[in-house]
Design a protein around this motif. Structure first.
Motif, PDB file in Angstrom:
ATOM      1  N   UNK A   1      -2.683  -5.118   0.668  1.00 45.81           N
ATOM      2  CA  UNK A   1      -2.475  -5.842  -0.586  1.00 45.81           C
ATOM      3  C   UNK A   1      -2.026  -7.276  -0.298  1.00 45.81           C
TER       4      UNK A   1
ATOM      5  N   UNK B   1       1.172   6.945  -3.255  1.00 47.83           N
ATOM      6  CA  UNK B   1       1.355   5.830  -2.344  1.00 47.83           C
ATOM      7  C   UNK B   1       2.727   5.858  -1.680  1.00 47.83           C
ATOM      8  N   UNK B   2       2.746   5.383  -0.446  1.00 47.47           N
ATOM      9  CA  UNK B   2       3.998   5.158   0.241  1.00 47.47           C
ATOM     10  C   UNK B   2       4.606   3.841  -0.190  1.00 47.47           C
ATOM     11  N   UNK B   3       5.766   3.504   0.340  1.00 45.21           N
ATOM     12  CA  UNK B   3       6.460   2.267  -0.067  1.00 45.21           C
ATOM     13  C   UNK B   3       5.859   1.009   0.533  1.00 45.21           C
TER      14      UNK B   3
ATOM     15  N   UNK C   1      -0.372  -0.404   2.588  1.00 45.07           N
ATOM     16  CA  UNK C   1       0.024   0.856   1.961  1.00 45.07           C
ATOM     17  C   UNK C   1      -0.774   2.006   2.545  1.00 45.07           C
TER      18      UNK C   1
ATOM     19  N   UNK D   1      -4.495   1.001   2.683  1.00 40.76           N
ATOM     20  CA  UNK D   1      -4.812  -0.139   1.836  1.00 40.76           C
ATOM     21  C   UNK D   1      -4.081  -1.379   2.337  1.00 40.76           C
TER      22      UNK D   1
ATOM     23  N   UNK E   1      -7.707  14.144  -6.803  1.00 40.16           N
ATOM     24  CA  UNK E   1      -8.034  12.762  -7.169  1.00 40.16           C
ATOM     25  C   UNK E   1      -6.839  11.830  -7.133  1.00 40.16           C
ATOM     26  N   UNK E   2      -5.666  12.307  -7.576  1.00 38.40           N
ATOM     27  CA  UNK E   2      -4.514  11.423  -7.688  1.00 38.40           C
ATOM     28  C   UNK E   2      -3.995  11.082  -6.307  1.00 38.40           C
ATOM     29  N   UNK E   3      -3.865   9.771  -6.046  1.00 35.29           N
ATOM     30  CA  UNK E   3      -3.329   9.314  -4.772  1.00 35.29           C
ATOM     31  C   UNK E   3      -1.854   8.974  -4.929  1.00 35.29           C
TER      32      UNK E   3
ATOM     33  N   UNK F   1      -5.482  -5.357  -4.030  1.00 36.79           N
ATOM     34  CA  UNK F   1      -5.382  -4.115  -3.264  1.00 36.79           C
ATOM     35  C   UNK F   1      -6.768  -3.734  -2.750  1.00 36.79           C
TER      36      UNK F   1
ATOM     37  N   UNK G   1       9.193  -0.557   7.538  1.00 38.93           N
ATOM     38  CA  UNK G   1       9.079  -1.116   6.189  1.00 38.93           C
ATOM     39  C   UNK G   1       8.776  -2.615   6.251  1.00 38.93           C
TER      40      UNK G   1
END
Lengths: 109, 111
Positions: B37, B102-104, B91, B35, B98-100, B43, B9
């Motif tokens: 950020x 995301x992890x923390x 990330x 990704x 389509x919907x992604x 992002x 993390x």
């Protein structure tokens, strides 16, 4: 070049009011759009999406409007609550997904 | 469902060191995205895989960055050697359509 951008970097509203967050895009080939919410220290979270063959879509307390003529996307949040405070991103998809810079929404009690 | 899992993390390292970020996508998702950020650039998509195959790595900033997906349940993003300008939150996201999701994120600091 093509870009995804937001009109306002910050928005402050009173609890209970409606919020409107705007987004401009320039890639006319984009056919799918998503609004994400990102709270501090967390990853973006899907809120609502819309395809280019629609101009409005409603969810629970949220509505997304798409105006392809002027390449504009908006997110409306009804009866804004403190838990809605976050950064909101629009994203467009043509060949890949591109995110806007984000708008920080602050809800005042 | 545990969602997308990322580790570590938080990572603090010194310039020149190798950094490996890990991601476990949601079971059944066939697309995986990395990704970055930052405050300055927002992002940015670095690379994405479909069915474990890299489809578009045009967002990878330099040859110092590499990503692998050896199987459907694991991916790594490696930076070697790391530089202070690589400091960001990274990330991983996965999707089946389509919907992604995301992890923390992994917050990387390169000193």
């Amino acid at each position: 070049g093509e870009s995804v951008g937001l009109h306002l970097p910050t928005l402050s509203v009173q609890e209970g009011d409606n919020s409107i967050i705007n987004c401009a895009y320039s890639n006319s080939a984009s056919d799918y759009f998503i609004w994400y919410k990102q709270e501090s220290g967390k990853g973006p979270q899907f809120i609502i999406d819309i395809r280019s063959n629609m101009d409005k879509r409603q969810g629970q307390r949220v509505t997304v409007l798409l105006n392809k003529t002027v390449k504009h996307l908006s997110l409306q949040i009804a009866a804004t609550q403190p838990g809605d405070s976050a950064v909101y991103f629009c994203a467009e998809t043509a060949n890949d997904m591109r995110f806007g810079a984000g708008t920080r929404l602050t809800v005042k009690p | 469902d545990a969602g997308v899992i990322q580790s570590p993390r938080h990572e603090v390292t010194e310039m020149g060191q190798e950094v490996t970020l890990r991601c476990k996508p949601i079971s059944g998702h066939n697309s995986l995205f990395w990704y970055r950020q930052t405050m300055m650039r927002g992002l940015e998509l670095l690379i994405y895989f479909n069915n474990n195959v890299p489809i578009d790595d045009s967002g990878m900033p330099e040859d110092r960055f590499s990503a692998k997906m050896p199987n459907a349940s694991f991916s790594t993003l490696k930076i070697q050697p790391s530089e202070p300008r690589d400091s960001a939150v990274y990330f991983c996201a996965s999707s089946v359509r389509d919907e992604q999701f995301f992890g923390p994120g992994t917050r990387l600091t390169v000193l």
